[in-house]
Design a protein around this motif. Structure first.
Motif, PDB file in Angstrom:
ATOM      1  N   LEU A  23      21.719  21.525   8.510  1.00 21.49           N
ATOM      2  CA  LEU A  23      21.656  22.981   8.346  1.00 21.49           C
ATOM      3  C   LEU A  23      21.260  23.665   9.651  1.00 21.49           C
ATOM      4  O   LEU A  23      21.772  24.743   9.977  1.00 21.49           O
ATOM      5  N   LEU A  24      20.357  23.035  10.389  1.00 24.69           N
ATOM      6  CA  LEU A  24      19.927  23.600  11.670  1.00 24.69           C
ATOM      7  C   LEU A  24      21.088  23.683  12.656  1.00 24.69           C
ATOM      8  O   LEU A  24      21.302  24.708  13.317  1.00 24.69           O
ATOM      9  N   GLU A  72      24.227  23.775  11.971  1.00 24.54           N
ATOM     10  CA  GLU A  72      25.166  24.798  11.516  1.00 24.54           C
ATOM     11  C   GLU A  72      24.706  26.191  11.931  1.00 24.54           C
ATOM     12  O   GLU A  72      25.511  27.020  12.361  1.00 24.54           O
ATOM     13  N   GLU A  73      23.395  26.434  11.821  1.00 28.70           N
ATOM     14  CA  GLU A  73      22.844  27.716  12.256  1.00 28.70           C
ATOM     15  C   GLU A  73      23.051  27.930  13.753  1.00 28.70           C
ATOM     16  O   GLU A  73      23.226  29.053  14.221  1.00 28.70           O
ATOM     17  N   ASP A  88      25.564  26.804  15.400  1.00 30.56           N
ATOM     18  CA  ASP A  88      27.001  26.674  15.668  1.00 30.56           C
ATOM     19  C   ASP A  88      27.364  25.322  16.267  1.00 30.56           C
ATOM     20  O   ASP A  88      28.308  25.211  17.049  1.00 30.56           O
ATOM     21  N   LYS A 102      14.036  30.020  15.408  1.00 30.22           N
ATOM     22  CA  LYS A 102      14.573  30.949  14.414  1.00 30.22           C
ATOM     23  C   LYS A 102      15.568  30.237  13.500  1.00 30.22           C
ATOM     24  O   LYS A 102      15.557  30.401  12.278  1.00 30.22           O
ATOM     25  N   ALA A 103      16.449  29.427  14.116  1.00 30.34           N
ATOM     26  CA  ALA A 103      17.431  28.674  13.338  1.00 30.34           C
ATOM     27  C   ALA A 103      16.750  27.669  12.413  1.00 30.34           C
ATOM     28  O   ALA A 103      17.203  27.436  11.284  1.00 30.34           O
ATOM     29  N   LYS A 104      15.651  27.083  12.862  1.00 29.30           N
ATOM     30  CA  LYS A 104      14.909  26.115  12.039  1.00 29.30           C
ATOM     31  C   LYS A 104      14.324  26.803  10.802  1.00 29.30           C
ATOM     32  O   LYS A 104      14.362  26.246   9.697  1.00 29.30           O
ATOM     33  N   MET A 152      15.546  29.466   9.327  1.00 29.64           N
ATOM     34  CA  MET A 152      16.682  29.772   8.450  1.00 29.64           C
ATOM     35  C   MET A 152      17.163  28.513   7.723  1.00 29.64           C
ATOM     36  O   MET A 152      17.489  28.548   6.530  1.00 29.64           O
ATOM     37  N   ALA A 153      17.208  27.397   8.428  1.00 30.90           N
ATOM     38  CA  ALA A 153      17.653  26.135   7.828  1.00 30.90           C
ATOM     39  C   ALA A 153      16.697  25.685   6.730  1.00 30.90           C
ATOM     40  O   ALA A 153      17.122  25.207   5.672  1.00 30.90           O
ATOM     41  N   LYS A 195      17.321  27.767   3.683  1.00 31.15           N
ATOM     42  CA  LYS A 195      18.559  27.356   3.013  1.00 31.15           C
ATOM     43  C   LYS A 195      18.351  26.090   2.194  1.00 31.15           C
ATOM     44  O   LYS A 195      18.896  25.947   1.093  1.00 31.15           O
TER      45      LYS A 195
END
Length: 361
Positions: free
Chosen positions: A209-210, A212-213, A215, A311-313, A315-316, A319
């Motif tokens: 997931l990380l 993917e966040e 890209d 930040k991506a972590k 969000m992951a 999710k």
């Protein structure tokens, strides 16, 4: 294949002659062809029914073996079926490279299935040490009436000379930042694809997931895996193996890094070493008889994206909570314990796992 490997040269004639064979060799030594070719040779003489049953400890390897059998047996119009858990049993029973648990269930729950195997001439246990350890020993017992031919071309847990082995000292809280940095350099390093090994399914899912966040699609050219993907898989384009988590045992390190630098090709492995990983790394170096090369990156350059990664972590993590991963994991664990308890195997299973861990240590 222009000439046989030592394993193939010694084992193929014995298999063709009908001997039981036990072969041990380094990864990438042609084990699949060593048993597939003589099976196909014998099948060509008298093709019928289910001629061979090949068992393997993981579904990914089962599918890979099926592909190799189909390729080698293409001139015979070979029919090859894959039987794994998590799929419809009725369809699998009708089509009949399986996993031991699924074969056991098929045999017990389908009275017509045993007759399908009645004329089978070959039984192959691929990655036999895994098949016969505590994870499968209640589901798979093997007895041989004949003395087996034993061939060993194995010098312990060694890595190939064409593999460049490096490690980087990484503070635990910025492992993800270092991972993104290395992945961003894949093109200029000439890396076609990479496998990233982590210790748990949970970390594997979260890291997926990380990425993917960020890209970084976790498919081709990046594959995320736990140690279930460390054996047998042969993907020629894998030029890089990243040990995001240091494996617990040296043998797992050897199997992981064996996914690259196969069949004489070159390869690179980079291991993330935190302050808690020093001892396991030294143990691994002692077992493989080689010191890993330390690699240093410019810290300011690596940490330039730290805010983006953090930040991506977050969000992951959100999710993963939303998709119910933790609840599904608890449900699977509870179902497994219930199944073991129903079979009266739970205490026995736990005792054997404890003995197995003690033996490893």
């Amino acid at each position: 294949m222009k000439k046989p490997t030592p394993l193939q040269q010694h084992c193929i004639p014995r298999i063709v002659a009908g001997n039981d064979v036990l072969g041990i060799a380094q990864t990438g030594s042609g084990k699949t062809a060593a048993f597939a070719l003589p099976i196909l040779h014998r099948l060509a003489e008298d093709p019928y029914g289910v001629f061979a049953l090949v068992m393997t400890p993981m579904r990914e390897l089962a599918y890979q073996l099926a592909e190799q059998f189909r390729a080698l047996g293409s001139s015979l119009q070979l029919r090859c079926a894959v039987i794994v858990g998590g799929m419809n049993m009725i369809n699998q029973g009708q089509t009949l490279m399986p996993t031991p648990g699924r074969v056991k269930v098929l045999l017990e729950d389908n009275p017509d299935i045993p007759s399908v195997f009645s004329k089978t001439k070959f039984l192959v246990l691929d990655e036999a040490d895994r098949l016969l350890d505590v994870g499968f020993e209640e589901e798979l017992r093997v007895h041989s009436a004949k003395k087996a031919y034993f061939y060993e071309a194995y010098e312990g847990f060694k890595t190939v000379e064409s593999l460049k082995q490096q490690y980087v000292l990484v503070p635990k809280n910025v492992k993800d930042v270092y991972l993104l940095y290395i992945l961003s350099k894949m093109d200029e390093m000439g890396i076609r694809s990479a496998i990233i090994f982590v210790s748990t399914c949970r970390d594997c899912h979260l890291l997926s997931l990380l990425l993917e966040e960020l890209d970084q699609t976790a498919a081709a050219p990046i594959l995320l895996a736990t140690d279930v993907g460390s054996r047998g898989l042969d993907i020629p384009t894998v030029d890089l193996v990243i040990n995001y988590d240091i494996p617990r045992y040296p043998r797992d390190y050897v199997h992981r890094v064996g996914r690259t630098a196969r069949a004489g090709r070159g390869g690179l492995t980079v291991s993330f070493v935190t302050e808690n990983d020093i001892d396991p790394v030294h143990e691994t170096e002692a077992v493989i008889g080689k010191e890993l090369e330390v690699i240093k990156y410019e810290e300011t350059e690596v940490l330039a994206d730290i805010s983006k990664v953090y930040k991506a972590k977050r969000m992951a993590t959100m999710k993963m909570m939303e998709d119910g991963f933790e609840e599904k994991t608890k449900e699977r664990k509870a179902q497994k314990l219930k199944t073991l308890a129903e079979r009266g195997l739970l205490k026995k299973h736990n005792k054997k796992r404890k003995r197995h861990r003690s033996a490893e240590e």
